[in-house]
Design a protein around this motif. Structure first.
Motif, PDB file in Angstrom:
ATOM      1  N   THR A 166      -5.358  20.610  32.729  1.00 14.40           N
ATOM      2  CA  THR A 166      -5.173  20.824  31.289  1.00 14.40           C
ATOM      3  C   THR A 166      -4.114  19.908  30.686  1.00 14.40           C
ATOM      4  N   ALA A 167      -3.567  19.013  31.498  1.00 15.15           N
ATOM      5  CA  ALA A 167      -2.590  18.062  30.962  1.00 15.15           C
ATOM      6  C   ALA A 167      -3.243  17.225  29.866  1.00 15.15           C
ATOM      7  N   ASN A 168      -2.536  17.027  28.776  1.00 14.96           N
ATOM      8  CA  ASN A 168      -2.988  16.213  27.641  1.00 14.96           C
ATOM      9  C   ASN A 168      -4.105  16.856  26.826  1.00 14.96           C
ATOM     10  N   LEU A 169      -4.416  18.128  27.076  1.00 12.86           N
ATOM     11  CA  LEU A 169      -5.429  18.821  26.290  1.00 12.86           C
ATOM     12  C   LEU A 169      -4.772  19.697  25.236  1.00 12.86           C
ATOM     13  N   ASP A 170      -5.437  19.838  24.080  1.00 13.39           N
ATOM     14  CA  ASP A 170      -4.934  20.773  23.078  1.00 13.39           C
ATOM     15  C   ASP A 170      -5.251  22.198  23.520  1.00 13.39           C
ATOM     16  N   ALA A 174      -7.861  23.465  26.366  1.00 10.61           N
ATOM     17  CA  ALA A 174      -7.293  24.075  27.575  1.00 10.61           C
ATOM     18  C   ALA A 174      -7.937  25.432  27.852  1.00 10.61           C
ATOM     19  N   VAL A 175      -8.165  26.207  26.798  1.00  9.20           N
ATOM     20  CA  VAL A 175      -8.826  27.506  26.950  1.00  9.20           C
ATOM     21  C   VAL A 175     -10.246  27.312  27.488  1.00  9.20           C
ATOM     22  N   GLU A 176     -10.982  26.348  26.927  1.00 12.31           N
ATOM     23  CA  GLU A 176     -12.335  26.066  27.396  1.00 12.31           C
ATOM     24  C   GLU A 176     -12.320  25.657  28.865  1.00 12.31           C
ATOM     25  N   MET A 177     -11.326  24.859  29.237  1.00 11.62           N
ATOM     26  CA  MET A 177     -11.223  24.401  30.618  1.00 11.62           C
ATOM     27  C   MET A 177     -10.953  25.582  31.555  1.00 11.62           C
ATOM     28  N   VAL A 191     -11.527  27.869  44.234  1.00  6.92           N
ATOM     29  CA  VAL A 191     -10.845  26.986  43.287  1.00  6.92           C
ATOM     30  C   VAL A 191      -9.351  26.967  43.596  1.00  6.92           C
ATOM     31  N   MET A 192      -8.786  25.755  43.635  1.00  6.66           N
ATOM     32  CA  MET A 192      -7.343  25.588  43.769  1.00  6.66           C
ATOM     33  C   MET A 192      -6.870  24.622  42.689  1.00  6.66           C
ATOM     34  N   ILE A 193      -5.956  25.089  41.832  1.00 10.52           N
ATOM     35  CA  ILE A 193      -5.492  24.292  40.705  1.00 10.52           C
ATOM     36  C   ILE A 193      -3.986  24.105  40.784  1.00 10.52           C
ATOM     37  N   ALA A 194      -3.538  22.859  40.778  1.00  7.69           N
ATOM     38  CA  ALA A 194      -2.114  22.552  40.647  1.00  7.69           C
ATOM     39  C   ALA A 194      -1.810  22.392  39.165  1.00  7.69           C
ATOM     40  N   THR A 195      -0.801  23.105  38.670  1.00  4.75           N
ATOM     41  CA  THR A 195      -0.568  23.095  37.231  1.00  4.75           C
ATOM     42  C   THR A 195       0.875  23.391  36.863  1.00  4.75           C
ATOM     43  N   HIS A 196       1.292  22.845  35.702  1.00  4.16           N
ATOM     44  CA  HIS A 196       2.540  23.222  35.048  1.00  4.16           C
ATOM     45  C   HIS A 196       2.281  24.204  33.911  1.00  4.16           C
ATOM     46  N   ASP A 197       1.026  24.476  33.626  1.00  6.49           N
ATOM     47  CA  ASP A 197       0.626  25.228  32.434  1.00  6.49           C
ATOM     48  C   ASP A 197       0.871  26.726  32.647  1.00  6.49           C
ATOM     49  N   SER A 198       2.045  27.197  32.246  1.00  9.99           N
ATOM     50  CA  SER A 198       2.391  28.604  32.453  1.00  9.99           C
ATOM     51  C   SER A 198       1.452  29.530  31.685  1.00  9.99           C
ATOM     52  N   THR A 199       0.979  29.077  30.522  1.00 14.69           N
ATOM     53  CA  THR A 199       0.092  29.919  29.721  1.00 14.69           C
ATOM     54  C   THR A 199      -1.232  30.138  30.444  1.00 14.69           C
ATOM     55  N   MET A 200      -1.741  29.091  31.079  1.00 15.83           N
ATOM     56  CA  MET A 200      -2.960  29.231  31.876  1.00 15.83           C
ATOM     57  C   MET A 200      -2.773  30.260  32.977  1.00 15.83           C
ATOM     58  N   VAL A 201      -1.670  30.122  33.710  1.00 18.71           N
ATOM     59  CA  VAL A 201      -1.415  30.983  34.867  1.00 18.71           C
ATOM     60  C   VAL A 201      -1.196  32.434  34.439  1.00 18.71           C
ATOM     61  N   ASN A 202      -0.568  32.621  33.279  1.00 13.91           N
ATOM     62  CA  ASN A 202      -0.293  33.981  32.806  1.00 13.91           C
ATOM     63  C   ASN A 202      -1.496  34.629  32.140  1.00 13.91           C
ATOM     64  N   SER A 203      -2.451  33.813  31.664  1.00 21.03           N
ATOM     65  CA  SER A 203      -3.600  34.362  30.948  1.00 21.03           C
ATOM     66  C   SER A 203      -4.615  34.982  31.895  1.00 21.03           C
ATOM     67  N   ILE A 204      -4.860  34.331  33.001  1.00 23.44           N
ATOM     68  CA  ILE A 204      -5.775  34.874  34.012  1.00 23.44           C
ATOM     69  C   ILE A 204      -5.008  34.965  35.312  1.00 23.44           C
ATOM     70  N   LYS A 232       3.797  37.489  25.695  1.00 20.51           N
ATOM     71  CA  LYS A 232       3.327  36.676  24.579  1.00 20.51           C
ATOM     72  C   LYS A 232       2.815  35.313  25.049  1.00 20.51           C
ATOM     73  N   ASP A 233       3.170  34.954  26.267  1.00 25.28           N
ATOM     74  CA  ASP A 233       2.835  33.630  26.789  1.00 25.28           C
ATOM     75  C   ASP A 233       1.435  33.666  27.439  1.00 25.28           C
ATOM     76  N   VAL A 234       0.438  33.960  26.620  1.00 28.51           N
ATOM     77  CA  VAL A 234      -0.952  33.999  27.075  1.00 28.51           C
ATOM     78  C   VAL A 234      -1.836  33.374  26.000  1.00 28.51           C
ATOM     79  N   TYR A 235      -3.007  32.917  26.442  1.00 28.62           N
ATOM     80  CA  TYR A 235      -3.985  32.426  25.489  1.00 28.62           C
ATOM     81  C   TYR A 235      -4.698  33.598  24.820  1.00 28.62           C
ATOM     82  N   VAL A 236      -5.122  33.409  23.581  1.00 31.18           N
ATOM     83  CA  VAL A 236      -5.959  34.381  22.897  1.00 31.18           C
ATOM     84  C   VAL A 236      -7.415  34.001  23.182  1.00 31.18           C
ATOM     85  N   TRP A 237      -8.114  34.847  23.890  1.00 31.81           N
ATOM     86  CA  TRP A 237      -9.478  34.527  24.334  1.00 31.81           C
ATOM     87  C   TRP A 237     -10.495  34.888  23.242  1.00 31.81           C
TER      88      TRP A 237
END
Length: 237
Positions: A166-170, A174-177, A191-204, A232-237
């Motif tokens: 999700t780097a460089n994605l709006d 990022a939600v679609e990804m 699936v194994m994902i390396a990420t800095h995206d805390s919102t991704m990790v907290n959303s699912i 609050k650090d989650v995506y709105v699905w």
């Protein structure tokens, strides 16, 4: 499906290990986030799984293959079990989406009917079938990433590996990804994902392996970027 035992990687004899004494197992169908700051060893660990870099010591088993023992001439057997989405997606210039996806199948002499069926299936899976004849250079960053995922899936791997997808994605992209990776996992691919995206990790919430200075400092089946994530650090699905 994956067993990593005391894995250590030094890029030279005097350097600090990029990863040090890492051990964990991953079951078939599991979803794992690799998290940690830059330089913590996430990318090195992913490269060790595909033998893009070689172990200094320890062992890694992917399905029935001992990665550190496999001969270079047989690496294709290992890599068919892994679908890899790198940080930097490299495509065939001036080629269409379809041509980029089928390249890996043509390289292993898959027959025409199988090529067509598999390419159609994965492009449909990532929502890019209608763009099959578009040139790669005409796509957005998010669309290119979907093509990279389709290409990684076309050999029907056991495990999909993605490094900072999700780097460089709006936010919308990022939600679609994230939804896409979840669907892929629900269809049976690990699936194994390396990420800095805390919102991704907290959303699912999925299993989290956290690295720091090349070592595992947390292996948490309950997930979350930290143990006490801000709700609050989650995506709105």
């Amino acid at each position: 499906m994956i067993k990593v035992k005391n894995a250590t990687k030094r890029y030279n004899k005097t350097a600090k290990p990029a990863v040090k004494d890492i051990s964990f197992q991953m079951k078939s169908g599991e979803f794992i986030y690799l998290i940690g700051p830059s330089g913590s060893g996430k990318s090195t660990l992913l490269k060790l799984l595909s033998k893009e870099v070689t172990l200094t010591q320890g062992s890694i088993q992917v399905d029935n293959i001992r990665v550190e023992k496999i001969n270079t001439s047989k690496l294709y057997v290992l890599r068919r079990k892994l679908g890899v989405v790198s940080q930097e997606d490299i495509f065939l210039p001036q080629q269409t989406v379809y041509q980029n996806v089928i390249f890996a199948l043509q390289a292993v002499e898959t027959n025409y009917q199988q090529i067509k069926e598999r390419a159609t299936a994965v492009l449909s899976q990532v929502g890019m079938l209608e763009y099959s004849e578009q040139l790669i250079e005409n796509l957005s960053i998010g669309q290119r990433k979907k093509v990279a995922i389709a290409r990684a899936l076309v050999n029907q791997p056991l495990l999909l590996i993605a490094d900072e997808p999700t780097a460089n994605l709006d936010v919308k992209s990022a939600v679609e990804m994230m939804k896409l990776f979840l669907r892929i996992n629900e269809m049976g691919t690990s699936v194994m994902i390396a990420t800095h995206d805390s919102t991704m990790v907290n959303s699912i919430r999925k299993r989290v392996i956290e690295l720091s200075n090349g070592e595992i400092v947390r292996d948490d089946k309950f997930g979350g970027y930290t143990r006490f994530s801000d709700p609050k650090d989650v995506y709105v699905w």
